[in-house]
Design a protein around this motif. Structure first.
Motif, short mmCIF file in Angstrom:
data_model
loop_
_atom_site.label_atom_id
_atom_site.label_comp_id
_atom_site.label_asym_id
_atom_site.label_seq_id
_atom_site.Cartn_x
_atom_site.Cartn_y
_atom_site.Cartn_z
N GLU A 149 -0.89 24.06 45.83
CA GLU A 149 -1.71 24.96 45.01
C GLU A 149 -2.62 25.90 45.80
OE1 GLU A 149 -2.01 21.68 45.24
OE2 GLU A 149 -4.06 21.22 45.77
N SER A 150 -2.91 25.58 47.06
CA SER A 150 -3.97 26.34 47.74
C SER A 150 -3.72 26.46 49.23
CB SER A 150 -5.31 25.62 47.52
OG SER A 150 -5.28 24.37 48.20
N TRP A 201 -5.86 25.45 51.38
CA TRP A 201 -6.31 24.16 51.89
C TRP A 201 -5.13 23.19 51.90
CZ3 TRP A 201 -6.41 19.02 51.03
CH2 TRP A 201 -7.42 18.25 51.63
N ARG A 234 -8.16 12.91 48.11
CA ARG A 234 -8.89 12.66 46.86
C ARG A 234 -9.04 11.16 46.56
NH1 ARG A 234 -6.08 17.33 43.04
NH2 ARG A 234 -6.51 19.04 44.47
N PHE A 289 -16.88 15.08 48.32
CA PHE A 289 -16.86 16.24 47.42
C PHE A 289 -18.20 16.45 46.71
CE2 PHE A 289 -12.33 14.61 46.95
CZ PHE A 289 -11.83 15.44 47.93
N PRO A 326 -12.13 16.18 43.29
CA PRO A 326 -12.97 17.28 43.77
C PRO A 326 -13.55 18.13 42.63
CG PRO A 326 -10.67 17.63 44.39
CD PRO A 326 -10.78 16.24 43.86
N ARG A 376 -17.49 17.98 42.62
CA ARG A 376 -18.12 19.25 43.00
C ARG A 376 -18.95 19.79 41.84
NH1 ARG A 376 -12.90 21.67 46.37
NH2 ARG A 376 -13.25 20.36 48.19
N HIS A 417 -14.65 26.19 42.62
CA HIS A 417 -14.46 24.89 43.27
C HIS A 417 -13.54 24.98 44.49
CE1 HIS A 417 -15.69 22.20 39.59
NE2 HIS A 417 -16.69 22.90 40.09
N ASP A 443 -14.16 25.13 50.57
CA ASP A 443 -12.94 24.94 51.37
C ASP A 443 -13.12 25.54 52.75
OD1 ASP A 443 -11.37 23.42 49.75
OD2 ASP A 443 -9.88 24.97 49.31
#
Ligand code: GYE
Length: 327
Positions: A55-56, A58, A134, A151, A183, A187, A237, A266
Motif C-alpha cells: 500500500e505504501s 514504507w 504491527r 505507533f 498504526p 497514531r 497517518h 513515516d
C-alpha cells in the motif's frame, strides 16, 4: 517544477509498488521444494512471511528489507505472500504456511483483531510465529515475539508538534490509516491525547487506507465539503496519504504547506521531499526479524517485544537528512 518532481516520484513509487504487489511468490525457493543446507552448512530455515500488501512507500522499503534479510545467503528459504490489505486473505496465507509445514511464520498483521484461531492452529502445529511491524490484540502466548515501532509515541510526537505550532484556533482534518490496524488506532490515540486542551479542532476524520489514491480522494471530499479556507491542517497517518492530499490541495488551487499545513508519519524519501512535517517510522526491520527467527527456531528465549526507535523531522531537518536517507 515542484509539481513535475512530485509527479515523477509518483510514477517511480507506483512502479515499485506494482513490482512488490504480486500476491503470491516464492523467494529463495529452489523449485524442488527441498530444503538445502545454507552456505555455512546449517539447515535452511523455511519462513513464510505474510506481508500486509503493497500500500505504501514504507511497505515497499519494509518488503525489501525483509527479503534482503531472509535471503538464501543468510540461511533462509522465504515463502512470501502479500495480502493486498485483505485481512481474510492474510489469515488464509498463514493457514497455507501451516499446511506447508514451514519452520517459522512471520506476520505483519493488517488488523489488530481476529488472530486467535489461526495462531492457535500454528501453535498446535508447533510452528513459531514472529510478528513484525504491527501489533495484535490476541494473547501474547499465541506468538513468540514482536518487533516494530511505537505507533502511539509517533502519534504523540506529531500531536505535540501540532500543539506547539498551532496556537490559534485551527481546523484539522485527519487521513486515517487502514481501519482496525494498530498504526491507525495508536497514531490517532497518541495524537488526540497530545492536542488535548490546544486550540486545534478535529472537524473530520476518514480512512484513506494508507494509500496515495485513498488520501487524495478523501482530501478531495474534505475540500469540497469545507472549502480551502475551512481547513488549516491535515494530519495524515502516513506519507502516501499526505502525498495524495498534496495532489488534491494543489488541484483545488491552494498551496500545500502554506495555505493548508500537513503533518504526516513515516518519513520515506518521497514524503520527505514534499511539503510536510514528518515523524519517522523506520521500515528497516528485516535484520532484527531474521535474528529473532533464528533465535526462536534454535529454541533460545527472546524478548517478547523489541521496539525500534524513531526520529522526527520538520521541513528543514528533512532537507538536511535527505542525502543520507536509506528509504
Ligand atoms: O506507516 C504505512 C504502512 O504498519 C507502520 O503501514 C506500518 C504502516 C506505515 O502502510 O505507510
Amino acid at each position: 517544477m515542484r509539481k513535475r518532481m512530485l509527479a515523477g516520484f509518483a510514477v517511480a513509487g507506483t512502479l515499485a509498488l506494482a513490482l512488490a504487489g504480486c500476491s503470491t511468490s516464492t523467494d529463495g525457493g529452489e523449485g524442488d521444494g527441498g530444503a538445502e543446507p545454507a552456505a555455512g552448512g546449517d539447515d535452511v530455515i523455511t519462513v513464510g512471511f505474510a506481508q500486509t500488501g503493497s500500500e505504501s512507500g514504507w511497505r515497499s522499503a519494509n518488503t525489501e528489507s525483509m527479503k534482503a534479510a531472509f535471503s538464501e545467503e543468510n540461511g533462509f528459504e522465504l515463502v512470501f505472500n502479500a495480502a493486498d490489505n485483505d485481512p481474510a486473505a492474510q489469515i488464509q496465507a498463514v493457514r497455507s504456511f501451516i499446511n506447508q509445514g514451514v519452520d517459522a511464520i512471520v506476520i505483519a498483521p493488517i488488523v489488530e483483531d481476529g488472530w486467535e484461531d489461526v495462531l492457535q492452529e500454528a501453535k498446535d502445529a508447533e510452528i513459531p510465529v514472529i510478528l513484525e511491524d504491527r501489533t495484535i490484540t490476541a494473547s501474547e502466548d499465541l506468538y513468540e515475539t514482536w518487533v516494530g515501532l511505537d505507533f502511539k509515541k509517533e502519534g504523540e510526537t506529531a500531536g505535540q508538534w501540532a500543539a506547539e505550532t498551532f496556537t490559534e484556533p485551527t481546523k484539522m482534518v485527519v487521513l486515517e490509516g487502514t481501519t482496525g490496524s494498530a498504526p491507525a488506532n495508536d497514531r490517532a490515540e497518541g495524537f488526540d491525547s497530545a492536542i488535548e486542551g490546544s486550540p486545534i479542532e478535529k472537524i473530520d476524520s476518514q480512512t484513506g487506507d494508507f494509500t496515495r489514491d485513498g488520501g487524495k480522494s478523501v482530501m478531495e471530499g474534505f475540500l469540497s465539503k469545507y472549502g480551502v479556507d475551512g481547513i488549516d491542517l491535515v494530519y495524515a497517518h502516513n506519507d502516501d496519504m499526505a502525498l495524495g492530499a498534496i495532489d488534491a490541495i494543489e488541484a483545488a488551487g491552494a498551496v500545500p504547506g502554506e495555505d493548508i499545513k500537513i503533518i504526516s508519519i513515516d518519513a520515506v524519501h518521497d514524503g520527505m521531499q514534499a511539503l510536510a512535517d514528518i515523524v519517522e517510522c523506520n521500515p528497516l526491520l528485516g535484520e532484527k526479524a531474521a535474528e529473532l527467527v533464528k533465535a526462536v527456531v534454535a529454541g533460545e528465549t527472546v524478548e517478547k517485544r523489541t521496539i525500534v526507535e524513531d526520529e522526527a523531522f520538520d521541513q528543514e531537518a528533512a532537507k538536511a537528512a535527505l542525502p543520507d536517507r536509506k528509504y
